[in-house]
Design a protein around this motif. Structure first.
Motif, short mmCIF file in Angstrom:
data_model
loop_
_atom_site.label_atom_id
_atom_site.label_comp_id
_atom_site.label_asym_id
_atom_site.label_seq_id
_atom_site.Cartn_x
_atom_site.Cartn_y
_atom_site.Cartn_z
N PRO A 138 0.74 -1.21 0.06
CA PRO A 138 -0.26 -0.08 0.05
C PRO A 138 0.83 1.28 0.00
CG PRO A 138 -0.02 -1.02 2.00
CD PRO A 138 0.58 -1.96 1.13
N ARG A 139 0.29 2.18 -0.52
CA ARG A 139 0.97 3.48 -0.83
C ARG A 139 1.75 4.03 0.58
NH1 ARG A 139 -0.04 8.53 -4.95
NH2 ARG A 139 1.35 9.81 -3.87
N PRO A 140 1.04 4.25 1.40
CA PRO A 140 1.47 4.73 2.92
C PRO A 140 2.91 3.96 3.16
CG PRO A 140 -0.85 4.49 3.15
CD PRO A 140 -0.48 3.94 1.78
N SER A 141 2.92 2.56 3.10
CA SER A 141 4.19 1.97 3.62
C SER A 141 5.22 2.06 2.71
CB SER A 141 3.73 0.66 3.99
OG SER A 141 3.25 -0.01 2.64
N LEU A 142 4.91 2.42 1.19
CA LEU A 142 5.77 2.36 0.54
C LEU A 142 6.53 3.95 0.79
CD1 LEU A 142 4.90 1.40 -3.01
CD2 LEU A 142 6.84 0.68 -1.79
N GLU A 143 5.46 4.95 0.88
CA GLU A 143 6.15 6.26 1.16
C GLU A 143 7.15 6.38 2.13
OE1 GLU A 143 2.84 8.81 1.04
OE2 GLU A 143 2.96 8.76 -1.23
N ASN A 144 6.99 5.68 3.45
CA ASN A 144 7.66 5.43 4.47
C ASN A 144 9.19 4.81 3.99
OD1 ASN A 144 6.56 6.60 6.58
ND2 ASN A 144 5.20 4.76 7.06
#
Lengths: 330, 327
Positions: free
Chosen positions: A75-81
């Motif tokens: 998911p995008r939020p975990s990738l952004e971290n």
């Protein structure tokens, strides 16, 4: 030893046209890995796919793990971290990667706010420290300048400083010196090697310049038409390339010493991904190709000397007899 | 011996402005450059970006008019830019640019484009022109079936071949190549370099080869001029110049070339950036980055002087005898 990043059987297709065919790649903590090959062979796509940076028309299959985390289809939020935080990437053209209408200092503070939650004076201080670290002279007075007021080499230094803002475990440098002048190129390579040593950060160095790769990397992967064709420690691979493609890349480089002879190019061009040859993708350009090569594709197999090689008829192993007498005399 | 091209004391000044309301400042992009090119010779021009090498290349063709100095082509002074004489002369001197896609018209087939110089300069008849296009395509290694292709259907290396074929169409005496292989992969780069060499040997044209890639220049060129901030700082036969560079800037350039299998250690890494041509340092322009600079370098501009073996250098510290000790 656990690997920092493990890429397993990563494949990418654009609009149904496969461009990356099951790449396996590991990066150990603190390691410097080089990826070389001609344009269009999938060097950049490998890492853009791993970080979820490809456009939506690309289909990515396989697995990329960073520690315990799976990155493909994350998911995008975990990738952004992870992006910028644990894995940072710098690109070829620094002046187009920076925002031209925002002062350099503010862009750096933005990165620090996102990844380290630093604000105000603390962020400013850290940004200045990073600018010093990457060798921007007089950082204090140039903090509020715009990107166009810096030269290409200095913009690349600022990009590197921003990449370091998240204190990443892995820095991916995608052709970081290609757009720069020779003398500046040497400075940036020197900087990357120094930073890696100081910060114990793994580096992936993507380049078509074998010379540049030799200077900063410990291990090299040679890619051709979406596959790794040869992989091994830098000294071994460079002193005795065994895949005809690797060998061809070396032979094509003009030399600064020796006689001025005509160069030895690799005939033909990189195959169209929509229309790959049936067997080994390099076979049509290979002078050693036999019937087998045109019909069957060799797998990437580990060799006795520690490298991995995807060639049915590799070049002979012992090429050292040339280098040996020199070592004796020196 | 008469030269194909003689350039004397060329000067080109752009007026640069700092900021929207800033005062216009003269920028000396090319500052007193003299060159000689013999028939059938290849002269390399190397230097970093902003050193004025591309401007110089255009001035040699008269595309960029010189503000000072003069260019003589084949013993005759260069006619004024844009005049009928100059246009006629352009058939004898052609240019190859770095980016072939930008140099080609995307809406014309490559055969049409290769033919264009023949139409413009009214060379041959309809039939002979078509035959000439075929010969040219064969000479640069393009297949006949590619004649009706458009530039976007070709690879980068093939596009550059088209540009070279077009430049050769009018059978020029001189070719100015501005970074012709910089945008190509090494394997393709080698193909194009070999092609240029073969074509030159066949046609005997004089070539000015502008590049920042020292390895390619050394391989292809007979003589090399090194430029720094609009001036030539060293010139000589390419093998000797690269084997034994005398000017500290050339030494740093040669040392900065990464060679496969050689680690970073022990290289001279030049500090600082190439200076802004608008703020040219006093004296020798290289002195702020030079590790050997002394007082005289800060005050007096060194002139090019002979250092033996057909070489020249513009450095106060390089004299004929001491030349080899500098390291």
């Amino acid at each position: 030893m656990g690997n920092l990043v493990e890429i397993r059987d990563l494949s990418v297709a654009f609009d149904g046209v496969p461009v990356l065919h099951g790449v396996n790649l590991q990066v150990a903590p603190g390691e410097a890995l080089g990826l070389v090959g001609e344009s269009g062979c999938g060097k950049s796509v490998t890492w853009l796919a791993a970080l979820g940076l490809l456009p939506s028309k690309a289909t990515v299959t396989g697995s990329v793990t960073l520690g315990q985390a799976e990155l493909v289809d994350a998911p995008r939020p975990s990738l952004e971290n992870i992006r910028g935080g644990r894995i940072a990437m710098i690109f070829q053209d620094p002046s187009s990667a920076l925002n031209p209408v925002i002062r350099v200092g503010r862009q750096m503070m933005e990165a620090l706010k996102l990844h380290r939650d630093l604000r105000g004076d603390a962020a400013r201080k850290e940004a200045l420290r990073l600018m010093d670290l990457v060798g921007i002279p007089d950082a204090k007075n140039r903090f509020n300048l715009y990107p166009h007021e810096f030269s290409g080499g200095q913009c690349q230094r600022i990009m590197i400083a921003m990449a370091l803002a998240g204190e990443p475990d892995l820095l991916i440098a995608d052709e970081p010196t290609t757009a720069l002048d020779a003398t500046i190129q040497a400075q940036i390579l020197d900087l990357l090697a120094r930073l890696r040593a100081e910060m114990q950060m793994a580096t992936v160095f993507i380049s078509h310049d074998l010379g540049a790769v030799a200077q900063v990397c410990e291990r090299v992967c040679v890619m051709y038409a979406g596959r790794i064709v040869e992989q091994g420690p830098v000294e071994q691979l460079f002193s005795c390339p065994r895949h005809p493609y690797t060998r061809g890349l070396f032979d094509a480089i003009p030399r600064l010493d020796g006689p001025r002879a005509p160069l030895t190019p690799i005939p033909g061009t990189v195959p169209d991904p929509r229309n790959l040859p049936a067997g080994c993708a390099f076979a049509p350009r290979c002078s050693h190709a036999r019937d087998f090569c045109h019909n069957d594709r060799p797998d990437l197999l580990p060799q006795q000397d520690g490298r991995a090689l995807a060639c049915a008829y590799p070049l002979p192993e012992a090429r050292q007899h040339k280098a040996a007498p020199e070592q004796v005399t020196s | 011996m008469s030269f194909l091209l003689e350039a004397d004391d060329l000067v080109r000044i752009y007026s640069g402005r700092s900021g929207l309301f800033g005062k216009a400042q003269p920028v000396r992009a090319v500052d007193g450059v003299s060159l000689r090119l013999a028939q059938g010779e290849t002269l390399g021009i190397v230097g970093e970006s902003g050193s004025g090498k591309s401007t110089l290349g255009r001035m040699l063709l008269g595309v960029d008019p010189a503000q000072g100095g003069s260019v003589c082509f084949d013993g005759q002074p260069m006619p004024a830019t844009g005049s009928a004489d100059w246009r006629g002369l352009r058939a004898r001197m052609q240019m190859v640019h770095q980016d072939p896609l930008a140099a080609l018209d995307r809406r014309l087939t490559i055969a049409t484009q290769i033919r264009e110089p023949l139409d413009i300069h009214k060379i041959g008849t309809e039939d002979t022109r078509a035959a000439r296009v075929q010969d040219l395509m064969e000479a640069v290694g393009l297949r006949p079936d590619q004649a009706d292709r458009y530039p976007h259907e070709l690879s980068g290396g093939q596009r550059q071949r088209v540009v070279i074929a077009r430049a050769l169409a009018s059978d020029p005496d001189m070719l100015v190549c501005d970074e012709p292989v910089s945008a190509l992969d090494v394997s393709i780069q080698a193909q194009v370099v070999n092609l240029l060499r073969t074509l030159q040997q066949q046609t005997g044209l004089g070539m000015v080869f502008i590049s920042h890639d020292l390895k390619v220049v050394r391989n292809l060129c007979d003589r090399v001029a090194v430029m720094y901030l609009g001036r030539i700082v060293e010139e000589g036969p390419s093998e000797e110049l690269f084997a034994n560079p005398r000017h500290p800037y050339t030494q740093a350039l040669v040392s900065s070339v990464p060679e496969p299998g050689k680690r970073l250690d022990g290289r001279v890494i030049l500090q600082g950036e190439p200076p802004n041509p608008a703020k040219r340092p006093s004296g020798c322009a290289f002195h702020p980055r030079c590790h050997m600079a002394s007082d005289i370098c800060r005050g007096v501009i060194p002139e090019l002087h002979a250092t033996g073996e057909g070489r020249t250098a513009a450095c106060h510290l390089v004299t004929d005898a001491t030349a080899t000790q500098v390291a």
